[in-house]
Structures are given as structure tokens and as C-alpha cells.
Design a protein around this motif. Structure first.
Motif, PDB file in Angstrom:
ATOM      1  N   ASP A  57       0.851  -1.201   0.000  1.00 32.79           N
ATOM      2  CA  ASP A  57       0.000   0.000   0.000  1.00 32.79           C
ATOM      3  C   ASP A  57       0.881   1.243   0.000  1.00 32.79           C
ATOM      4  O   ASP A  57       2.092   1.172   0.195  1.00 32.79           O
ATOM      5  N   GLU A  58       0.227   2.372  -0.161  1.00 33.94           N
ATOM      6  CA  GLU A  58       0.866   3.693  -0.005  1.00 33.94           C
ATOM      7  C   GLU A  58       2.029   3.927  -0.960  1.00 33.94           C
ATOM      8  O   GLU A  58       3.032   4.529  -0.594  1.00 33.94           O
ATOM      9  N   LEU A  59       1.901   3.468  -2.205  1.00 31.78           N
ATOM     10  CA  LEU A  59       2.948   3.700  -3.191  1.00 31.78           C
ATOM     11  C   LEU A  59       2.951   5.154  -3.646  1.00 31.78           C
ATOM     12  O   LEU A  59       1.897   5.748  -3.840  1.00 31.78           O
ATOM     13  N   ALA A  60       4.123   5.692  -3.836  1.00 27.15           N
ATOM     14  CA  ALA A  60       4.291   7.038  -4.388  1.00 27.15           C
ATOM     15  C   ALA A  60       5.235   6.939  -5.580  1.00 27.15           C
ATOM     16  O   ALA A  60       6.052   6.012  -5.650  1.00 27.15           O
ATOM     17  N   PRO A  61       5.143   7.852  -6.538  1.00 29.72           N
ATOM     18  CA  PRO A  61       6.074   7.819  -7.658  1.00 29.72           C
ATOM     19  C   PRO A  61       7.519   7.766  -7.163  1.00 29.72           C
ATOM     20  O   PRO A  61       7.907   8.482  -6.247  1.00 29.72           O
ATOM     21  N   GLY A  62       8.294   6.859  -7.759  1.00 32.46           N
ATOM     22  CA  GLY A  62       9.690   6.656  -7.382  1.00 32.46           C
ATOM     23  C   GLY A  62       9.908   5.491  -6.430  1.00 32.46           C
ATOM     24  O   GLY A  62      11.038   5.031  -6.257  1.00 32.46           O
ATOM     25  N   ASP A  63       8.840   4.973  -5.790  1.00 31.44           N
ATOM     26  CA  ASP A  63       8.969   3.841  -4.868  1.00 31.44           C
ATOM     27  C   ASP A  63       9.310   2.557  -5.629  1.00 31.44           C
ATOM     28  O   ASP A  63       8.844   2.340  -6.752  1.00 31.44           O
ATOM     29  N   GLU A  64      10.121   1.716  -4.972  1.00 31.07           N
ATOM     30  CA  GLU A  64      10.509   0.426  -5.524  1.00 31.07           C
ATOM     31  C   GLU A  64      10.164  -0.688  -4.542  1.00 31.07           C
ATOM     32  O   GLU A  64      10.282  -0.501  -3.334  1.00 31.07           O
ATOM     33  N   ASN A  91      -8.241  -0.131 -10.355  1.00 32.58           N
ATOM     34  CA  ASN A  91      -9.386   0.467  -9.671  1.00 32.58           C
ATOM     35  C   ASN A  91      -9.118   1.974  -9.599  1.00 32.58           C
ATOM     36  O   ASN A  91      -8.272   2.429  -8.827  1.00 32.58           O
ATOM     37  N   ASP A  92      -9.836   2.727 -10.417  1.00 39.38           N
ATOM     38  CA  ASP A  92      -9.686   4.177 -10.480  1.00 39.38           C
ATOM     39  C   ASP A  92     -10.501   4.789  -9.343  1.00 39.38           C
ATOM     40  O   ASP A  92     -11.717   4.933  -9.444  1.00 39.38           O
ATOM     41  N   GLN A 171       1.181  13.297 -11.831  1.00 39.58           N
ATOM     42  CA  GLN A 171       0.603  11.950 -11.790  1.00 39.58           C
ATOM     43  C   GLN A 171      -0.504  11.866 -10.742  1.00 39.58           C
ATOM     44  O   GLN A 171      -0.814  10.789 -10.243  1.00 39.58           O
ATOM     45  N   ASN A 172      -1.114  12.999 -10.433  1.00 39.44           N
ATOM     46  CA  ASN A 172      -2.167  13.045  -9.414  1.00 39.44           C
ATOM     47  C   ASN A 172      -3.351  12.143  -9.735  1.00 39.44           C
ATOM     48  O   ASN A 172      -4.056  11.715  -8.824  1.00 39.44           O
ATOM     49  N   ASP A 177      -5.517   5.091  -6.328  1.00 41.72           N
ATOM     50  CA  ASP A 177      -5.820   3.970  -7.229  1.00 41.72           C
ATOM     51  C   ASP A 177      -5.127   2.696  -6.754  1.00 41.72           C
ATOM     52  O   ASP A 177      -4.144   2.737  -6.016  1.00 41.72           O
ATOM     53  N   SER A 178      -5.648   1.585  -7.200  1.00 42.78           N
ATOM     54  CA  SER A 178      -5.006   0.299  -6.923  1.00 42.78           C
ATOM     55  C   SER A 178      -4.964  -0.512  -8.216  1.00 42.78           C
ATOM     56  O   SER A 178      -5.776  -0.312  -9.119  1.00 42.78           O
TER      57      SER A 178
END
Length: 195
Positions: A57-64, A91-92, A171-172, A177-178
Motif C-alpha cells: 500500500d501507499e505507493l508514491a512515484p519513485g517507490d521500488e 481500480n480508479d 501523476q495526481n 488507485d489500486s
């Protein structure tokens, strides 16, 4: 002796000779044997451990996210090829997506940790979904398993890295989303061989 008597004797001699020949056919020794034969088919039994490779959960751009999983051949036959089919559903959360979230998730297949962290193959989930299973085998599993494939009773660790690509733009639309990723691994035996 008259001709009739001679003919009669000749016919009787011929009949006696034929009966001896016919009776002699049944006088030879004979024997018979039966064999019992079995054809048993081998089995292919590919399993993946764990069955849930990534749940984050809680992914943000740049996370790996780096995860390893194990492919196991519990069958009696060698697996020559492994095909991977990729499917996912997004899921939008806000109903505002103009792009595909799968295009922003990078996937890197790495040589297993016992070997190196070298990248075997890199793509996005969207592109992986569009690849044919044969192309996936050639790009991912053939470099890992090689000619021998996954032998009966063996297992091999695989490492995969997922990255939420930070493209430096807005990327807002993906906030909240999932993405539900489904990977289906299919095994195929090699060509038959002389037994």
C-alpha cells in the motif's frame, strides 16, 4: 490286376499319404508366452511460492518493491519452457484516470540473489500484458533456466523489482488507485525422447 483295382489302390494310397501328412502337422511341439506391458504418463507440476508475490500500500512515484519467489517443479518430467501471462485491473479511485496505471509500473526481472542483481528483462506492466507468452519465455525464463529448463524435483528463485515510475510530470490522477496484478505461469514439457 485290373486298371480299376490299380486306380483304387492309387487313390487309397494317396488318401493315406495325405492323412499322414495332415496328422503329422499336429505332432510338432508348440509353446506360447504372454507379456504384460505398461505405459504410464509422467506429470508436470509447476508451483509458485509464495502465491502472492507483492501486496503493498501507499505507493508514491519513485517507490521500488523487490520481491523474490520460487518456481518449483514437483512433477516427474522436466519443464522445458515456462510461459507467463500477465493481466491486471486498475481500480480508479477518483474516476479521473486519463492514462493506464500499468504504464507507470516498471517491472525488472533479476537473476536470483545467489547469482547477481543483474537485470534479465525490463518492461512495464502494460507492455508485459501485451507480450506473447513465447516472447516472455525467451526474454525472462530462458536466460534464467537455459537449455535444461526446470528439471524434475528442482526449484529456482526468481527476483522481481516493481517501480512506480516518477516521470517528472503530474501523476495526481493515480492517487488512491489500486492495481490488481494476476500472473499465470504455464509449464510445457520438452520434445519426447527415446526411452
Amino acid at each position: 490286376m485290373g486298371i480299376k483295382k490299380q486306380m483304387g489302390m492309387g487313390i487309397m494310397s494317396a488318401a493315406l499319404g495325405l492323412s499322414l501328412i495332415g496328422g503329422g502337422t499336429y505332432a510338432y511341439f508348440s509353446d506360447s508366452e504372454q507379456t504384460q506391458n505398461t505405459f504410464a504418463a509422467g506429470t508436470l507440476d509447476l508451483s509458485v511460492d509464495p502465491t502472492t508475490i507483492v501486496d503493498v500500500d501507499e505507493l508514491a512515484p519513485g517507490d521500488e518493491i523487490v520481491r523474490d519467489f520460487e518456481l518449483q517443479n514437483g512433477g516427474t518430467m522436466d519443464i522445458r519452457k515456462v510461459y507467463l501471462e500477465t493481466d491486471y485491473m486498475v481500480n480508479d479511485a477518483n474516476g479521473d484516470n486519463t492514462g493506464d496505471f500499468g504504464e507507470h509500473i516498471q517491472v525488472q526481472f533479476l537473476y536470483n540473489a545467489d547469482k547477481t542483481d543483474e537485470v534479465v528483462f525490463e518492461t512495464t506492466l502494460a507492455d508485459l500484458k501485451d507480450m506473447s507468452p513465447e516472447a516472455v519465455n525467451e526474454s525472462i525464463f530462458y536466460p534464467e533456466f537455459g537449455e535444461q529448463g526446470l528439471e524434475s524435483g528442482s526449484r529456482d528463485d526468481l527476483v522481481v523489482k516493481f517501480k512506480f515510475i516518477d516521470n517528472g510530470e503530474d501523476q495526481n490522477q493515480f492517487q488512491g488507485d489500486s492495481l490488481q496484478l494476476n500472473w499465470t505461469f504455464n509449464a510445457e514439457q520438452g520434445e519426447g525422447e527415446e526411452k
